[in-house]
Every structure is written in C-alpha cells, then in structure tokens.
Design a protein around this motif. Structure first.
Motif, short mmCIF file in Angstrom:
data_model
loop_
_atom_site.label_atom_id
_atom_site.label_comp_id
_atom_site.label_asym_id
_atom_site.label_seq_id
_atom_site.Cartn_x
_atom_site.Cartn_y
_atom_site.Cartn_z
N ILE A 21 0.84 -1.21 0.00
CA ILE A 21 0.00 0.00 0.00
C ILE A 21 0.87 1.25 0.00
CG2 ILE A 21 -1.55 1.35 1.49
CD1 ILE A 21 -3.00 -1.23 2.11
N LEU A 24 2.42 1.71 -3.43
CA LEU A 24 1.42 2.18 -4.40
C LEU A 24 1.06 3.65 -4.13
CD1 LEU A 24 -0.99 -0.89 -4.69
CD2 LEU A 24 0.69 -0.11 -6.34
N ALA A 25 1.00 4.02 -2.86
CA ALA A 25 0.69 5.42 -2.52
C ALA A 25 1.80 6.33 -3.03
CB ALA A 25 0.51 5.56 -1.01
N VAL A 27 3.87 5.68 -5.52
CA VAL A 27 3.79 5.68 -6.99
C VAL A 27 2.68 6.63 -7.44
CG1 VAL A 27 3.16 4.28 -9.01
CG2 VAL A 27 4.72 3.37 -7.29
N TYR A 28 1.50 6.51 -6.80
CA TYR A 28 0.33 7.30 -7.22
C TYR A 28 0.56 8.80 -7.02
CZ TYR A 28 -4.53 8.85 -7.50
OH TYR A 28 -5.69 9.50 -7.86
N PHE A 29 1.07 9.15 -5.84
CA PHE A 29 1.15 10.58 -5.54
C PHE A 29 2.42 11.26 -6.07
CE2 PHE A 29 -2.13 9.49 -2.37
CZ PHE A 29 -3.06 10.47 -2.71
N LEU A 31 3.52 10.73 -9.28
CA LEU A 31 3.47 10.82 -10.75
C LEU A 31 3.60 12.29 -11.16
CD1 LEU A 31 0.49 8.50 -11.74
CD2 LEU A 31 2.85 8.23 -12.44
N GLU A 33 2.13 13.93 -13.38
CA GLU A 33 0.82 14.56 -13.65
C GLU A 33 0.09 14.95 -12.36
OE1 GLU A 33 1.83 11.67 -14.83
OE2 GLU A 33 1.65 11.66 -17.02
N ARG A 34 0.47 14.32 -11.25
CA ARG A 34 -0.24 14.62 -9.99
C ARG A 34 -0.05 16.07 -9.57
NH1 ARG A 34 -3.22 11.73 -10.29
NH2 ARG A 34 -2.06 9.82 -10.04
N PHE A 37 -2.51 18.06 -11.38
CA PHE A 37 -3.85 17.76 -10.86
C PHE A 37 -4.08 18.52 -9.55
CE2 PHE A 37 -6.69 15.41 -8.10
CZ PHE A 37 -7.77 15.14 -8.93
#
Lengths: 54, 676
Positions: A21, A24-25, A27-29, A31, A33-34, A37
């Motif tokens: 988790i 993944l967190a 990786v997600y935050f 990016l 592009e984040r 966003f």
C-alpha cells in the motif's frame, strides 16, 4: 506452537500488505501529472475561498 | 398579485403530487416486503423497495406510452396511485395485529439507531460518514442549482425525454439526423425514470439527481453483500460507505447519464442471487418465499437490460453464473437421497426460468424486440458476429468514438494501469482516463488480490463466486479501461477492502486511517471543471427560471456551443407550454430546444419550396421557426417581409413571420398561420 506460527505468518502478511500500500501510494502521488492535478484542485479551492470565504 | 399566488399554488401542487405519488409507491412496496422479513434482511428490503418501485414506474410508463399513447402526468399519477393503493390495502390487510402494523415503522427507527450505534463505536467510521454526508448535501445542492450540462444528456438522454413528453407516446422519431437514429434504437428504461422526475414537477430541476438515488442504493447493496459474505457489520459499513468515494460516482451523481445506474443494478442483481451463506447462489429459489430474492434479481437485471445497449452482456454473465451454480448443485445432489434428487436440474432450471428470466424479459425485453422487428437486429445499429458469422447485420462493428491517442500502442493491461494511475489533470464525468480515484489504486486493488488468494486458500466460495461474476463482466466488457462503464468493479474493491479489514481484526486500524484520508482527499479533489465557484455564486444570484444551460456555459460544451447560447436563452424565456418550435437545421444539441418543463414541442421542418414549407408549418401547428441566418428559409422570410412592407398598405395582407430573435447566426420568427 502451531498457533504462534500462524500468527507470525499473519503478521508477515499484514506487514507485506502495508508495504505494498505504501509503495502504491508513493507511486500514485509522485506521478508527474499529480502536480498538475493538485495545482488545478488548489486553484478551484482558492477560487472558492475568494468567492465565498472573504 | 393574484397571478403570482396562482402560479405559486400550481408549483406547490406539482411538488405535492410528486411527493405523494413517490411516498405512496415506495411505501406500498415497503409494506409488502415487510411481510417477507424472514427471507429478506432490512437492507435487502430497502433495495427491493427501490427495485419494485422503479419497475412499477417503468412498466406503467411503457403501458401508457407504448400501448395507450397517453403518457401524461394525470394518467401516470392515476395509474400508479391505483396500483400502489391496491398493493398497500392488500398488504396492510394481511397484517393481523395492530402491533405488526406499528412494527413496520418502528423497524426503520430501530435500524437507524443501530446504525448510529455502530458509528459511535468507531471514530474513523464516523469521520467517513461525516465526509459522505457533507458530500451528499453538496451533490444535492449542485444538482438543484445547475441544469443538466453534460454532453450526452443534452445530445440524446434528455431529447428522448423531450420527445416522449411532447407526444405522450414512446415511439420512433423520424431519422432526420445520425443522433435521431440513436435516439430511436437506445433502450430507454432510465430515460423513463428521468421522465418520472420531470413530469409531475413540471421542471427538470431534480432530473439530474436521478442517478444519486442509485448511488445511495449502491451503498445499501455493498452493505448487504458484505453481510451475506459474512463480514462483520462494522466492516460492511466501511465497505458500503467507501463505495461512494470514486470520483466518477461523485461526479456522475449530478448528471443525466446511466453509468452508475447500470453498475448498481448489476450489483443488485448479484446481491439478490447470494444466499446468506453463499456456497450456492440459486438455492434460494427452493426455500419457502425464497423465490422473491430471485424475482428481485430478475427485475434489477431486466431494468438493467433496458437501460443501456450493453445490457445483454450483463444478462449473459448472470445467466451463466446461475447455470454454473445449478450444474454444481445438481452434481452434488447425486450423492443425496432420492427424495431430494427429484428436484434435479430440470426442476430448478424451470424455477429460475420463471423467477429470473421472466422479469428480465418483461422489464428489458421490449426495446430489443422492437429493434428486432423494425431493424431486423435487436442491438441495431451494432453488427453481431460470432466466429466471422454475421448473426445480425448492423451499421457499425465497433465503437464510433475513437480511443484516446495515448492508448494506441498500449496492451490491455497497460491501458488499465494507465487509467487506474490517473494521469489526467482533472476528474471528469465521462472519466475517459481516470475516475476510480486513489482508493482503488492504493487500497482496493491490493485488497482485491490479497482477498482472492485468501478466499481461495480458506475455501470461501461465496466471496470467490461473487468476485468471479464481477471480474467476468469486467473482462468481457469492451473498453473496460473506461471507468464509468465498470463502476461495479469499484464495488468489488470495496467488498475486498471489507474482507481485508475482517482478516486484520484489531490490527486494521492503519487501513482504516488510510481509507479515511483517501476518502477525504477524493471528496475534496472531485470537483468538476464544469462547475466553478464563480459559476456557483452567479447561479445563486439568478432566479430559478434563469438557471439555464446557456447561462451556465459549462467548460465541457462551451467551445462548441457559444454561438448557440443566445437563442437557447430566448427559447427558455419565451417558449411556453403547448408552443411548437420548428427548426430547420441539425442543431448541436436538441435538449435546449425544449423549455425547462419540457412542455413545448419541437419539430424538424424542412422543405425544398416555400409553399411546401408553409404547408408543413401549418400541419405541425408551428408557432415559431428557428432558422439559420442566410439559409434558404431566411431568404424566403426576408422576401415575404419585403413584399409585405412594400404592398402591405394595400390592406388585406397579413404578415406571417415576425422576427422575435436575431443574432449573428440565428433568427427565431413567430409564425402565424394564414387562414386564407
């Protein structure tokens, strides 16, 4: 003994799950592009504050 | 003064009619399902009431619109009031004691108290519920304040409503444009629900909140499924509340789309097929009163079938699940005594055929049979081929809309990862490259993988069966990378999260904290670029009647629609009940040609000659003509007006066209029929 072994395995699995988790967190935050966003959302809430907050 | 009072009274009567008929309709089904509380849990009965109420709405509208061509407010109110009163009297009469009657009401209160007691014991759950409640209030506020602004709503969902309401009939319209063809062939069950939310109120103000009802029922469904899969109640509430926190669900809850609807109906159908201890899905049909959940499943699946062209795919998956379960049951029964064996495959299949397939066909079959009869293809205009053998000829073999260019060289898995990692700079209601939010990628996805492995090892067949159904539908769905088409997968993620919480027992606190943080982030970050704070302020200052699409000018359509705003505003201000607006060109969107009550009529009237055009205007009883500047019709009207101004003094000549609106691109002329 067997119960302790099962408990230990469960603990390892839970740590592994939390690690996944976490990865993944990250990786997600992180990016590229984040940033754009979050900037857009900050702009939206900034405008909200300007319109209704002041 | 008197006129103001009278119009206020009419508005109040409209609201009263809408509230009364909804209360009557849903309460009657609630009372009847209360009698089956031994078979259905409280959550299942709430979902069941919604499914039965929706089925009644759609069935009565189909009856009035297709058979009698009288789909207007009064007959619709009358028919539903009669049915619901009969249901209410029948079910209330069956209660033997006053005590039982009172318990119908006290049960609701007891369950609310029990729910808040669960919240009280867990501050994190309470926090999620508070975020959820604030978000729901915000959604209702935005839905009320803004008109329907989404592309497909203006393009075909609302025009379908307009055509039905102006004629009181559900029938084909002339194939004047490409979109007319799609308006004709699309299944329209959910548009009938939109009609329901407009026809009594005489306003579209609540129509864009139609999907919110499905969102809330979706939460009940995830809760019910979690309990049937034997998760703890607290974790079931966690899973249910988190189902809300997908940006695509938050954003679509204020739109006249059908994606939440389709996924929630699919989840409902699966939910009613699960037994409390679901080793076998179909077993319910053999219990006393056990056919009811299967009927409810069939009704939900039938409504789904009639909601979107992809409906048959879901029916195939559900039917396959039932057949596989039947086969497994049949094989296992071989070892049981002969008495039980008698039920056999044939008997149970017949039961399922009656309980499941019949409601499916009744609620969703009409649209496909109609297309088959008219176009020789039930799913026209899509071509149906298997192994290069064409079963039904159509116009298209694949999606008309091209996939995003960035997907060109990506494998299916990479496409999914691209969308789930959300590389877009904002969320959008049609969610092409994002929409599930961080909860899915960070929490639900690993939870799903872990829970599937754990369930396989521990032989928890119920969870595996539900996962198999939902994953199969996901894998079979074309363009499953588009999150709005597969919202049910997010539901499976929520279930998996509940499963992992169950497994973690008291060590799940960290998971709960992560969930509340991500839910809060999603609630704050799911702002539509179409609804900005400045627009909210502007709309708060506008009178209700002026809150129209043209004044909203949403980002999604603004670039294409700017030149249309002028005449849209004029139409919403001036075209009233009973007026017929004739248009002479293919408009960008059809929906703005109706006023907000959908009480006027629109007609495409085009002709090669002036006299013919006039004749058609007369035949259609047109009161206004919307024309393009410098078009043929514009020239005809100019010529006639020139003649009138030069010879009008002679007397006896009556001016047929009076320009009432004009801008750079369009004119609207009031047309007066020449009796001579």
């Amino acid at each position: 003994m067997k119960r302790m072994k099962i408990k230990g395995r469960e603990n390892t699995l839970q740590i592994l799950f939390m690690l996944i988790i976490l990865v993944l967190a990250v990786v997600y935050f992180t990016l590229p592009e984040r940033t754009l966003f979050i900037e857009n959302q900050m702009k939206w809430w900034g405008e909200f504050w300007d319109v209704f907050g002041k | 003064m008197f006129i103001v009072h009278r119009s206020l009274l009419i508005v109040d009567l409209n609201i009263a009619a809408y509230i009364i008929i909804n209360l009557l309709l849903f309460s009657s089904w609630h009372v009847i399902l209360f009698r089956h509380r031994e078979t259905l849990s409280f959550a299942d009965r709430i979902i069941g009431v919604f499914v039965l109420g929706l089925a009644q709405i759609i069935a009565t509208e189909l009856l009035l619109g297709v058979v009698f061509k009288r789909l207007f407010a009064a007959p619709l109110f009358g028919v539903n009031a009669a049915i619901s009163s009969a249901v209410l009297i029948y079910s209330a009469a069956a209660f033997k004691t006053q005590k039982t009657r009172a318990s119908v009401l006290t049960e609701v209160a007891d369950n609310v108290v029990r729910f808040f007691n669960i919240l009280k014991t867990n501050p994190i759950l309470l926090s999620i519920f508070i975020i959820f409640s604030i978000s729901i209030c915000w959604i209702i506020f935005l839905g009320y304040l803004f008109p329907s602004y989404t592309w497909d709503a203006l393009w075909y969902h609302l025009p379908i409503v307009g055509y039905i309401m102006q004629s009181g009939a559900i029938r084909e319209i002339p194939n004047d444009f490409i979109i007319s063809q799609f308006i004709n062939i699309f299944p329209k069950n959910i548009e009938l629900f939109f009609v329901w939310n407009i026809i009594f109120l005489k306003s579209e103000v609540l129509a864009d909140l139609s999907q919110l009802a499905f969102t809330i029922i979706g939460l009940f469904t995830i809760y019910s499924m979690s309990l049937k899969l034997q998760l703890k109640e607290k974790n079931a509430v966690f899973a249910a509340l988190l189902f809300f926190f997908a940006p695509i669900i938050i954003l679509q809850s204020t739109t006249n789309y059908v994606d939440i609807t389709v996924s929630v109906l699919f989840l409902i159908a699966v939910n009613f097929l699960i037994k409390n201890n679901p080793g076998n899905i179909k077993d319910r049909a053999h219990e006393p009163g056990g056919g009811i959940p299967v009927v409810l499943s069939g009704l939900a699946a039938g409504i789904l079938l009639g909601s979107k062209g992809s409906g048959p795919l879901f029916i195939i998956v559900l039917s396959a699940a039932i057949v596989i379960q039947e086969t497994i049951k049949c094989l296992s029964e071989r070892k049981t005594p002969a008495v039980q064996k008698r039920r056999g495959f044939g008997a149970s299949s017949r039961l399922l055929l009656i309980y499941f397939a019949t409601p499916v066909l009744i609620m969703g079959g009409y649209w496909y049979f109609k297309n088959w009869a008219l176009y020789n293809n039930p799913v026209y205009p899509m071509e149906v081929s298997i192994f290069n053998i064409t079963l039904f000829k159509g116009l298209y073999k694949e999606f008309l809309e091209p996939a995003p260019a960035v997907f060109k060289d990506l494998s299916p898995l990479k496409k999914l990862l691209y969308v789930w990692m959300e590389r877009d700079e904002y969320y959008f209601y049609d969610s092409r490259r994002s929409g599930f939010g961080p909860l899915w990628f960070i929490l639900f996805l690993p939870a799903l993988i872990f829970s599937l492995i754990h369930a396989a090892i521990k032989k928890r067949y119920g969870f595996l069966a539900v996962s198999a159904i939902l994953v199969c539908a996901f894998l079979l769905y074309p363009r499953n990378w588009n999150t709005r088409y597969v919202i049910f997968l997010f539901g499976l993620g929520a279930l998996a999260y509940g499963y992992i919480l169950d497994y973690s027992n008291d060590k799940g606190k960290a998971l709960e904290v992560i969930a509340v943080l991500l839910a809060g982030y999603t609630a704050l970050a799911s702002n539509s670029p179409c609804v900005t704070p400045s627009q909210i302020k502007k709309f708060l200052r506008l009178p209700a009647g002026e809150r129209t699409i043209a004044r909203h000018a949403p980002f999604s359509i603004d670039l294409h629609a700017r030149q249309e705003y002028g005449h849209w505003i004029w139409i919403s201000n001036n075209i009233s009940k009973g007026d017929t607006l004739a248009y002479t060109f293919e408009p960008l969107f059809l929906a703005p040609l109706w006023n907000s009550a959908f009480s006027n009529k629109v007609a495409y009237i085009k002709s090669d000659s002036y006299n013919n055009w006039l004749k058609k205007l007369d035949e259609n009883n047109a009161g206004y003509a919307l024309i393009r500047r410098n078009s043929e019709e514009d020239k005809w009207i100019d010529r006639e007006r020139e003649i009138f101004s030069s010879a009008g003094w002679l007397g006896g000549l009556k001016e047929r066209f009076k320009i009432v609106y004009s801008d750079e691109n369009y004119k609207i002329a009031r047309y007066e029929k020449n009796e001579d």
